[in-house]
Design a protein around this motif. Sequence first.
Motif, PDB file in Angstrom:
ATOM      1  N   PRO A 328     -10.661  -5.246 -11.152  1.00  0.00           N
ATOM      2  CA  PRO A 328      -9.485  -4.405 -11.487  1.00  0.00           C
ATOM      3  C   PRO A 328      -9.869  -2.807 -11.460  1.00  0.00           C
ATOM      4  O   PRO A 328     -10.905  -2.610 -11.890  1.00  0.00           O
ATOM      5  N   MET A 329      -8.926  -2.147 -10.803  1.00  0.00           N
ATOM      6  CA  MET A 329      -8.957  -0.364 -10.744  1.00  0.00           C
ATOM      7  C   MET A 329      -7.351  -0.196 -11.388  1.00  0.00           C
ATOM      8  O   MET A 329      -6.420  -0.694 -10.913  1.00  0.00           O
ATOM      9  N   GLU A 330      -7.279   0.759 -12.185  1.00  0.00           N
ATOM     10  CA  GLU A 330      -6.363   1.348 -12.766  1.00  0.00           C
ATOM     11  C   GLU A 330      -5.360   2.295 -11.938  1.00  0.00           C
ATOM     12  O   GLU A 330      -4.136   2.156 -11.731  1.00  0.00           O
ATOM     13  N   ASN A 331      -6.303   2.997 -11.116  1.00  0.00           N
ATOM     14  CA  ASN A 331      -5.585   3.853 -10.244  1.00  0.00           C
ATOM     15  C   ASN A 331      -5.150   3.341  -8.851  1.00  0.00           C
ATOM     16  O   ASN A 331      -4.674   4.242  -7.937  1.00  0.00           O
ATOM     17  N   VAL A 332      -5.159   2.242  -8.633  1.00  0.00           N
ATOM     18  CA  VAL A 332      -4.774   1.747  -7.300  1.00  0.00           C
ATOM     19  C   VAL A 332      -3.177   1.960  -7.055  1.00  0.00           C
ATOM     20  O   VAL A 332      -2.516   1.336  -8.118  1.00  0.00           O
ATOM     21  N   LEU A 333      -2.782   2.421  -6.100  1.00  0.00           N
ATOM     22  CA  LEU A 333      -1.191   2.623  -5.829  1.00  0.00           C
ATOM     23  C   LEU A 333      -0.685   1.491  -4.964  1.00  0.00           C
ATOM     24  O   LEU A 333      -1.259   1.259  -3.931  1.00  0.00           O
ATOM     25  N   ALA A 334       0.356   0.972  -5.592  1.00  0.00           N
ATOM     26  CA  ALA A 334       1.120   0.091  -4.587  1.00  0.00           C
ATOM     27  C   ALA A 334       1.741   0.406  -3.445  1.00  0.00           C
ATOM     28  O   ALA A 334       1.890  -0.184  -2.335  1.00  0.00           O
ATOM     29  N   THR A 335       1.799   1.919  -3.452  1.00  0.00           N
ATOM     30  CA  THR A 335       2.360   2.757  -2.460  1.00  0.00           C
ATOM     31  C   THR A 335       1.587   3.194  -1.258  1.00  0.00           C
ATOM     32  O   THR A 335       1.870   3.964  -0.350  1.00  0.00           O
ATOM     33  N   LYS A 336       0.116   2.770  -1.446  1.00  0.00           N
ATOM     34  CA  LYS A 336      -0.711   3.364  -0.386  1.00  0.00           C
ATOM     35  C   LYS A 336      -1.756   2.310   0.110  1.00  0.00           C
ATOM     36  O   LYS A 336      -2.099   1.570  -0.619  1.00  0.00           O
ATOM     37  N   GLY A 337      -1.985   2.456   1.331  1.00  0.00           N
ATOM     38  CA  GLY A 337      -2.760   1.571   2.140  1.00  0.00           C
ATOM     39  C   GLY A 337      -2.355  -0.084   1.544  1.00  0.00           C
ATOM     40  O   GLY A 337      -1.309  -0.106   1.870  1.00  0.00           O
ATOM     41  N   THR A 338      -3.240  -0.780   1.640  1.00  0.00           N
ATOM     42  CA  THR A 338      -3.154  -2.252   1.490  1.00  0.00           C
ATOM     43  C   THR A 338      -3.125  -2.446   0.053  1.00  0.00           C
ATOM     44  O   THR A 338      -2.749  -3.888  -0.427  1.00  0.00           O
TER      45      THR A 338
END
Length: 979
Positions: A328-338
């Motif tokens: 898990p990573m906290e800074n993954v954005l739902a609005t970028k990439g996949t």
Amino acid sequence: MNGSLHLGHGFTISKIEFNAGYQRMLGKRTLFPVAFHCTGMPIKAAADKLVREMELFGPDFLGYSEDADEEDGVPNATKEVSTAVDKAKKGKLNAKSTGLKYQFQIMLSIGVPREEIKKFADSLHWLDYFPPITITDLTDLGARVDWRRSFITTDVNPYFDTFVRWQLNKLHAADKIKFGERYTIYSPKDGQPCMDHDRSAGEALGPQEYTGIRMEVVHWSAATAKTLDSIPSLRGKKVFFVAATLRPETMYGQTNCFVGSAIKYGFFAVNDSEVYVCTLRAARNMAFQGVFQSKGQVNQITEIDGLKLVGTKIKAPFAIHPEVYVLPMENVLATKGTGVVTCVPSDSPDDYQTLLDLRKKPEFYKIDPSWASFDPVPVLSTPTYGELTAPAVVVQLKIQSQKDTKQLAEAKEIVYKEGFYGGTMVVGEFKGSSVQEAKPQVRARMIEAGLAFAYAEPEGLIISRSGEECVVALADQWYLDYGEPSWREQADELLAKMETYSYETRHAFEGSLAWLHQWACARSFGLGSRLPWDKQFLVESLSDSTIYMSYYTIAHLLQGNWKGTQPGTLGITPEQLTDEVWEHILGTGPFPPLSPSHVNKRYFYPLDIRSSGKDLIPNHLTFAVYNHAALFEEEYWPVSMRTNGHLMLNGKKMSKSTGNSLTLKESVEKFGADATRLTLADAGDGIEDANFDEKNANASILRLHTLIEWCQEMKAEIDNPQSGLRRGKKDSFHDAVFQNEIYRLNQLAKAAYEADVRHWDACWSGRVVDTNSGAAGASDCSAFFRACVRSVQWALWPEIGANGVEEAVIEAGAYLRGTVKMIRDTEISLQKKALKGKGASAGFDSKKDKALRVFVATRFPEWQDASVQVVKDIRDALVAKGLIKDKRIMPFVHNLKKRISQFGASVALKRTLPFSERETLEVGMPYLRRTLGLVSGEVFTQDEGRARVAESAGGPWKSAGGPVEASEPGQPGIQMWNP
Ligand code: A2H
């Protein structure tokens, strides 16, 4: 042409207006034309809105009531779309900037009578309505436009239409216009590309291309395995996590894969045998890029929380560790990439820091520590940080956790720059190559091997007018191949030869040329000319107006009016204007046998100056550069382009909704043409935002009135033979002084015009030089001057006498005025003394007759001559040594003088200090450390410092070069850092 001009337009136009005036005063034939751009979406979109509003509220919109706003069910215009705005023609009236909801309200706000608004439901009505208003407004400003050459764009003007056909055909034949699949911002709901004008959010955003890495699942996490067991359609399918990356060359160093714990991931059928795991948002984009079996269709099998995916083991293509775990990573954005991110801790600070966090607190993150056990793997080496760039920078910036997002962003920037520009691959097939070379090759290899694919998405949120989030689609398109290397080279060459007046403008052009890459030039909605070889399409709005300036050169001969409804003076019909004829007129073609007549483009081309807002550099102006380079011989390339900032009003941004706005017409009505012109001239010349200050406008009115009054008085005196005015020869001392001062102002004004720095002072002195002329001045005032002389438009720039400006005469004049003051001062002090009854002056009465004696020395005192001679010798010596232009000299001499008075010449002039600087500092260091709160403090000689800098491999010594070199006796160089 979907509104009237506001003052910002007036400002940009004023730059040409003043220049044209100046050039004409120099006796040149100067062409200043203006035309009306009507191409594209804005007019059509606004007209269509009126149609809808008429259905709702009736033909005169009388059915509208404010209460109806909430329930009318009509999409809110303010939220939905900027109707009457064309970004390229920024500042026109639109829903957003007016704060108004309906198009009919906008029409009312710009003064269209209610009963006339219905006519605007026909988009062609706009084309009849606004151009005459523009002509009136500019004429009222006193603009010296040659209106015979004006035209409207689109196929409504058949003459202009032939011109567009010729240029597009020529570009097509030269392979500058191509057809093919390319990434386009697309609205699935509208079923067509969504260009700037069709968007309610995300103007100017384009596609961003990534590499989609296919990472096959080896085994599922326990939580997911359980969920998936119950889904029959997944049985026997290969499932891949798809990660979007900008750094495919780093995939050798993948140690994990990240998902966002709070993000939902879909399982999407690719074909009969494969499934992708990614966000729905990404899948929508993929669907329009040929990634899935049927175009435009997203087939989602199931959806799962990111948290549940943690612990899944997947294959890592090309990586040193062939199989890695999902974390898990906290800074993954739902609005970028996949929403899936490859973890490459060697080269991504975010990835490295997250890995550290996970290792530190495995229980907190609910992971098995063995999943995070791979250490960073060296992938590339950088000169400053070695093989593990990201860990080094994370340490350097003292980053503690993945929550330190600001420092992480800075680290990302540093690592990216270091890696991309200075990195060398240390693993894989391209070991030893630079990262710049390896990046596209690694990508190509992965794609060939079926381990990756190209994936693109909008670079930010783009919402269509229909209210839907847009995607990037691969669509067949006609596009101008901007950026193609040989064309780019020509464009660069043109820019290098072109005057841009400011470094910032040139720099912005260079940036646009580096960035601009292929431009879709056809579209299916709006107004415009048809693409000659594929008539279902219209020429896109920026692409029909790249070389229109050359049309001005002959427009008046071809068309009888700006709409082109009648032939012009040569009686030529549009049908006669074939490509061959145009090629002869503007290109290099021979005189075609059936040509209507000889016309010569060469008279007013190339254009000498184009003036624009700076925001048009990335599109209109750069397109003009490209298209001139492709369509014209070098001698017809634009000579110069200047750009200006936005115009503020009274120091604040102009905005209709806040009430801080002024149209050109309103300004002329409020302040008059002359004061408006002077204030525009004074608003600013650079690329930064300019300011129209109403205080200045009011002050200008006063000044102009005083001027006219004075002129009127003088005129009356001149006309009156009894007046006390001196007549006859103008040969007195005062005549000479006056004449020469006028000459000097003339020179200053001219220099200012020539430098394209049309400062108010310049305009003002221009007026003082010769009040009946004036490049920047005169329109209302012209009424007065016309009454006395001829129109100001006929005035020539006043000439300077054969002797030029005689500085000695001007100096003598100034001296004389100075002497008056001296005498007055003498008199005042005499009076004071007289009052006190002191000395020889006792009894002086200024009311009685007064006599004066002035004593003039023919030579300066000898001591002064001697000193001047010494200074002259020093100057000559400095000149001889080439030091005179060195900016450090004067402050140094000044300092030296101070030191002489402080320490005496023998000490100050000695080129060594009267004490040991090093010893003093060493003795004083404890004091310095205490006072300044230092943890350490050292003293080095300059030579020692140089040696240490030379042998340093990194660290603080590396940046000590500056202070070491800056040190001088008595002025130590100082370096400070955080150890
Ligand atoms: B990069 P840009 Cl080695 N949320 O790949 C957060 N970050 C995401 C993401 C998402 N939904 N999708 C992709 N990314 C990351 C490799 C890499 C990346 C390295 C170094 C720098 C780097 C390995 N992680 O990115 O905002 C992905 O991580 C920094 C430029 O479109 C992707 O590339 O510029 C990058 O962000 C895309 O970010």
